[in-house]
Design a protein around this motif. Sequence first.
Motif, PDB file in Angstrom:
ATOM      1  N   GLY A 135       7.734  -2.361  -5.339  1.00 26.86           N
ATOM      2  CA  GLY A 135       6.978  -3.592  -5.532  1.00 26.86           C
ATOM      3  C   GLY A 135       5.703  -3.994  -5.084  1.00 26.86           C
ATOM      4  O   GLY A 135       4.781  -3.925  -5.748  1.00 26.86           O
ATOM      5  N   ALA A 136       5.651  -3.470  -3.625  1.00 31.17           N
ATOM      6  CA  ALA A 136       4.234  -3.532  -3.029  1.00 31.17           C
ATOM      7  C   ALA A 136       3.282  -2.821  -3.433  1.00 31.17           C
ATOM      8  O   ALA A 136       2.241  -3.077  -3.644  1.00 31.17           O
ATOM      9  CB  ALA A 136       4.452  -3.521  -1.750  1.00 31.17           C
ATOM     10  N   PHE A 137       3.708  -1.631  -4.292  1.00 30.96           N
ATOM     11  CA  PHE A 137       2.639  -0.585  -4.797  1.00 30.96           C
ATOM     12  C   PHE A 137       2.790  -0.543  -6.102  1.00 30.96           C
ATOM     13  O   PHE A 137       1.650  -0.646  -6.780  1.00 30.96           O
ATOM     14  CB  PHE A 137       2.927   0.839  -4.070  1.00 30.96           C
ATOM     15  CG  PHE A 137       1.948   1.094  -2.773  1.00 30.96           C
ATOM     16  CD1 PHE A 137       0.941   1.129  -2.691  1.00 30.96           C
ATOM     17  CD2 PHE A 137       3.041   0.872  -1.720  1.00 30.96           C
ATOM     18  CE1 PHE A 137       0.329   1.353  -1.362  1.00 30.96           C
ATOM     19  CE2 PHE A 137       2.450   1.001  -0.306  1.00 30.96           C
ATOM     20  CZ  PHE A 137       1.138   1.242  -0.268  1.00 30.96           C
ATOM     21  N   ARG A 197      -3.263  -8.598  -1.455  1.00 29.81           N
ATOM     22  CA  ARG A 197      -4.216  -7.852  -2.034  1.00 29.81           C
ATOM     23  C   ARG A 197      -5.651  -8.528  -2.354  1.00 29.81           C
ATOM     24  O   ARG A 197      -6.847  -8.159  -2.252  1.00 29.81           O
ATOM     25  CB  ARG A 197      -3.852  -6.838  -3.370  1.00 29.81           C
ATOM     26  CG  ARG A 197      -4.685  -5.730  -3.490  1.00 29.81           C
ATOM     27  CD  ARG A 197      -3.882  -5.059  -4.577  1.00 29.81           C
ATOM     28  NE  ARG A 197      -2.612  -4.437  -4.126  1.00 29.81           N
ATOM     29  CZ  ARG A 197      -2.044  -3.237  -4.597  1.00 29.81           C
ATOM     30  NH1 ARG A 197      -2.955  -2.611  -5.452  1.00 29.81           N
ATOM     31  NH2 ARG A 197      -1.194  -2.717  -4.305  1.00 29.81           N
ATOM     32  N   ARG A 198      -5.320  -9.731  -3.319  1.00 33.38           N
ATOM     33  CA  ARG A 198      -6.064 -10.509  -3.746  1.00 33.38           C
ATOM     34  C   ARG A 198      -7.150 -11.221  -2.630  1.00 33.38           C
ATOM     35  O   ARG A 198      -8.233 -11.742  -2.487  1.00 33.38           O
ATOM     36  CB  ARG A 198      -5.570 -11.688  -4.465  1.00 33.38           C
ATOM     37  CG  ARG A 198      -5.354 -11.341  -5.702  1.00 33.38           C
ATOM     38  CD  ARG A 198      -6.182 -11.421  -7.088  1.00 33.38           C
ATOM     39  NE  ARG A 198      -6.491 -12.912  -7.106  1.00 33.38           N
ATOM     40  CZ  ARG A 198      -7.473 -13.304  -7.814  1.00 33.38           C
ATOM     41  NH1 ARG A 198      -8.365 -12.493  -8.528  1.00 33.38           N
ATOM     42  NH2 ARG A 198      -7.561 -14.506  -7.946  1.00 33.38           N
ATOM     43  N   LYS A 247      -7.824  -9.631   0.384  1.00 30.93           N
ATOM     44  CA  LYS A 247      -8.265  -8.761   1.128  1.00 30.93           C
ATOM     45  C   LYS A 247      -7.304  -8.133   2.132  1.00 30.93           C
ATOM     46  O   LYS A 247      -7.763  -7.799   3.381  1.00 30.93           O
ATOM     47  CB  LYS A 247      -9.580  -9.035   1.606  1.00 30.93           C
ATOM     48  CG  LYS A 247     -10.407  -9.519   0.497  1.00 30.93           C
ATOM     49  CD  LYS A 247     -11.087  -8.522  -0.202  1.00 30.93           C
ATOM     50  CE  LYS A 247     -11.867  -9.131  -1.615  1.00 30.93           C
ATOM     51  NZ  LYS A 247     -12.167  -8.109  -2.503  1.00 30.93           N
ATOM     52  N   TYR A 248      -6.137  -8.200   2.234  1.00 33.40           N
ATOM     53  CA  TYR A 248      -5.007  -7.884   3.307  1.00 33.40           C
ATOM     54  C   TYR A 248      -4.909  -6.293   2.623  1.00 33.40           C
ATOM     55  O   TYR A 248      -4.455  -6.196   1.412  1.00 33.40           O
ATOM     56  CB  TYR A 248      -3.925  -8.632   3.320  1.00 33.40           C
ATOM     57  CG  TYR A 248      -4.283  -9.901   4.177  1.00 33.40           C
ATOM     58  CD1 TYR A 248      -3.799 -10.042   5.378  1.00 33.40           C
ATOM     59  CD2 TYR A 248      -4.552 -10.868   3.318  1.00 33.40           C
ATOM     60  CE1 TYR A 248      -3.995 -11.201   5.864  1.00 33.40           C
ATOM     61  CE2 TYR A 248      -4.936 -11.983   3.809  1.00 33.40           C
ATOM     62  CZ  TYR A 248      -4.641 -12.296   5.246  1.00 33.40           C
ATOM     63  OH  TYR A 248      -4.729 -13.628   6.066  1.00 33.40           O
ATOM     64  N   PRO A 249      -4.731  -5.157   3.382  1.00 32.09           N
ATOM     65  CA  PRO A 249      -4.492  -3.907   2.911  1.00 32.09           C
ATOM     66  C   PRO A 249      -2.943  -3.746   3.073  1.00 32.09           C
ATOM     67  O   PRO A 249      -2.267  -4.540   3.756  1.00 32.09           O
ATOM     68  CB  PRO A 249      -4.822  -3.087   4.179  1.00 32.09           C
ATOM     69  CG  PRO A 249      -5.197  -3.633   5.476  1.00 32.09           C
ATOM     70  CD  PRO A 249      -5.528  -5.302   4.756  1.00 32.09           C
ATOM     71  N   ILE A 250      -2.432  -3.114   2.044  1.00 35.71           N
ATOM     72  CA  ILE A 250      -0.707  -3.022   1.901  1.00 35.71           C
ATOM     73  C   ILE A 250      -0.298  -1.859   2.683  1.00 35.71           C
ATOM     74  O   ILE A 250       0.850  -1.906   3.235  1.00 35.71           O
ATOM     75  CB  ILE A 250      -0.649  -2.742   0.463  1.00 35.71           C
ATOM     76  CG1 ILE A 250      -1.414  -3.733  -0.429  1.00 35.71           C
ATOM     77  CG2 ILE A 250       0.691  -2.546   0.079  1.00 35.71           C
ATOM     78  CD1 ILE A 250      -0.769  -5.148  -0.292  1.00 35.71           C
ATOM     79  N   ALA A 251      -1.153  -0.763   3.167  1.00 40.10           N
ATOM     80  CA  ALA A 251      -0.590   0.295   3.768  1.00 40.10           C
ATOM     81  C   ALA A 251       0.140  -0.050   5.173  1.00 40.10           C
ATOM     82  O   ALA A 251       1.091   0.182   5.394  1.00 40.10           O
ATOM     83  CB  ALA A 251      -1.446   1.276   4.076  1.00 40.10           C
ATOM     84  N   PRO A 252      -0.550  -0.893   6.046  1.00 40.51           N
ATOM     85  CA  PRO A 252      -0.064  -1.392   7.105  1.00 40.51           C
ATOM     86  C   PRO A 252       1.233  -2.073   6.845  1.00 40.51           C
ATOM     87  O   PRO A 252       2.273  -2.078   7.829  1.00 40.51           O
ATOM     88  CB  PRO A 252      -1.046  -2.281   7.862  1.00 40.51           C
ATOM     89  CG  PRO A 252      -2.185  -2.134   7.140  1.00 40.51           C
ATOM     90  CD  PRO A 252      -2.063  -1.660   5.803  1.00 40.51           C
TER      91      PRO A 252
END
Lengths: 500, 176
Positions: A213-215, A427-428, A430-435
């Motif tokens: 989902g997240a990616f 993401r919109r 500007k929060y990175p998803i990897a953390p």
Amino acid sequence: MFDGLVAFGHSLASFFDPISIGIILLASLAGVVVGALPGLTATMGVALMTTLTIKMPPSQALLVLICTYVGAIYGGSRSAILLNIPGTPASAASCLDGHALAKQGMAGRAMGIATSGSVLGTLIGMLFLATFTPVLGDLALKFGAYEFFWLALFGVIIAGTLTGDDPLKGWIAGLLGIFAACVGQEAIFAYDRFSFGSRDLAGGFNLVPALVGAFGFAELLSAVRERAGPVKINPFDSVIPKVRDVVAHWRTIIRSGLIGTFIGILPGVGEDVAAWSSYAAAKRASKEPEKFGRGSIDGLMAAETGDNACVPGAIIPVLTLGIPGSAPAAVLMAAMLIHGVRPGPMIMVEAPTFVYDVVAMMMYATLGILLYGLTLTKLLIKVLSVPKAVILPIIFVLCVVGSFAIASRLFDVWVMLGFGILGYILRRRKYPIAPLVLGMVLGDLMEKGFRRGLVLSDGSLEPFFTRPISAVLWITIVLVILLKFEGVRRLFRRRKVAPA
Amino acid sequence: MSVPLHPVSPRGELREAFVWIAVGALVVFMAWRMDRMTHQGAEIYTAPGLWPGLVGLAIAILGGVLAWRSLARARASSWTAAEPDAADYAPTSNFVIAGALFFIYALLLVGHGLPFWLGTALFVTVYVFVFRRAERLAGARSGSPRGDIVFALVCGVCTAVAVTLVFERVFFVRLP
């Protein structure tokens, strides 16, 4: 030393059969295609492949995943060079010089440089994977609950600091991931937390649907939102790598290989940081820095060597500490757990040959990308020309099926949708998803370390701060956080200037 | 905290900060209300709510730092930021239609009695048709309505057959 070589030889031989060779060819191809398609990342590819290989024997399933991972990181360079769109975030640095070379009519040479850099980078990383893992494994045996707590926290903090533009938002994303890992029954009393009476939620979020989902879904939503320009591909010359390009840039290759591997070993940082760091180091060391961004072979070689060397590097902490070095490595680790492989400090005791199996898989994956690097250009151009309107629904079908396949329950499809929406909004903003992913993967380890540590010390926090390895880790974490504050940086600068 | 260069306005960031403070406070509240298991001889440091409570607290604190930073940014410049270029984005209607189709497929067409292959074929066909038609009407490519329908149908049927065969017959994975 020789025991290791013998074990590596055995591992290489164990995959030399028609089925494994077929798997290597198909999985590397799938990886290269996923990586080349803008909007589809290596993490998404590995997550989808995890669901597809759920019924396969562990060694074959992991072979598929490692070939996909290596292939996807390499494949991203193709669209970066041909379209000026990075296929994966790891290839963003390759756009600068790769596409500039393509515009000068040297797309084939650029692809040859990307192939040689990627292959050599993976080989350098592999060398460290084979030699460092046993050493780090021995060191990891000294780690207790306190050290694992700090190490997991270090992973989330460093991922938050380095993977986005804004460390504060990265840390918030990491904490959200850690919170998501709290949902469901906790380990000591089997007490339901944040489940609101739902039996599905009491089991917690299954990691793979959440990652898909997240990616996956979040990327699809972003791709729908963005306007797609017409696909314009520059004409290209021969894609066969030139020996002189390799020989003339051997220093860049070794330097970028080392940087990439080191960044891979750092928990949670990943291939994109490895590529940019290698690129920046090459530019600093270059006699012609003004050529960077205008078709520098040195720059492209650095970026491609760095990101691919990061792949084996990111697997080193997975195997030795049970802590992933990048987002795709986090999915790989989840897949290992699904298949009954327990990565972590005990792996060198319980399954010492497994490390060499992984090195052998990496070796075959490298041969896979070399093969496709030399032969696949025309097919890839056709794939890149497939319209988004056709690709996106097919990928969404795979996201739904993949999420369902893990435990055959529709709840996981809802989890995928929920994390997709969360990932898209983050993401919109500007929060990175990897953390977020690292937080989800490491949250459980962190909580166990924290609570076990408190039980062992009878509620005292002292050992968390006084044990030597713990002290190094928490001081590093505090420094990483403090140095992100302008006021603290100013203070450091002033102290430096003061003696003069 | 250094201010990054990004198009999120201080006003938007302040709203986000309030959301995080609220989320953090809610998590702390729920963690506080969890059973502390003292009837099973548990100490306070093994209480199930301790860890999530600390995580909630950290989210609220970082939300506070974000609020403070957005106020500082607003004081230094203004409450708004340069809007991203609208030309970079597809029309909102595309996003709404695609989102609706994704949700209809995942929540209604799959796992509720309709055979998987039929639901998948329907979804892919409709999706491809809608967006190919939109491309044609926008002048991005040439073609006829009948051509769009045939192309979408071929995509839908091929995807349904391929996914069903590969997952069920090759990888022995159960489909919804």
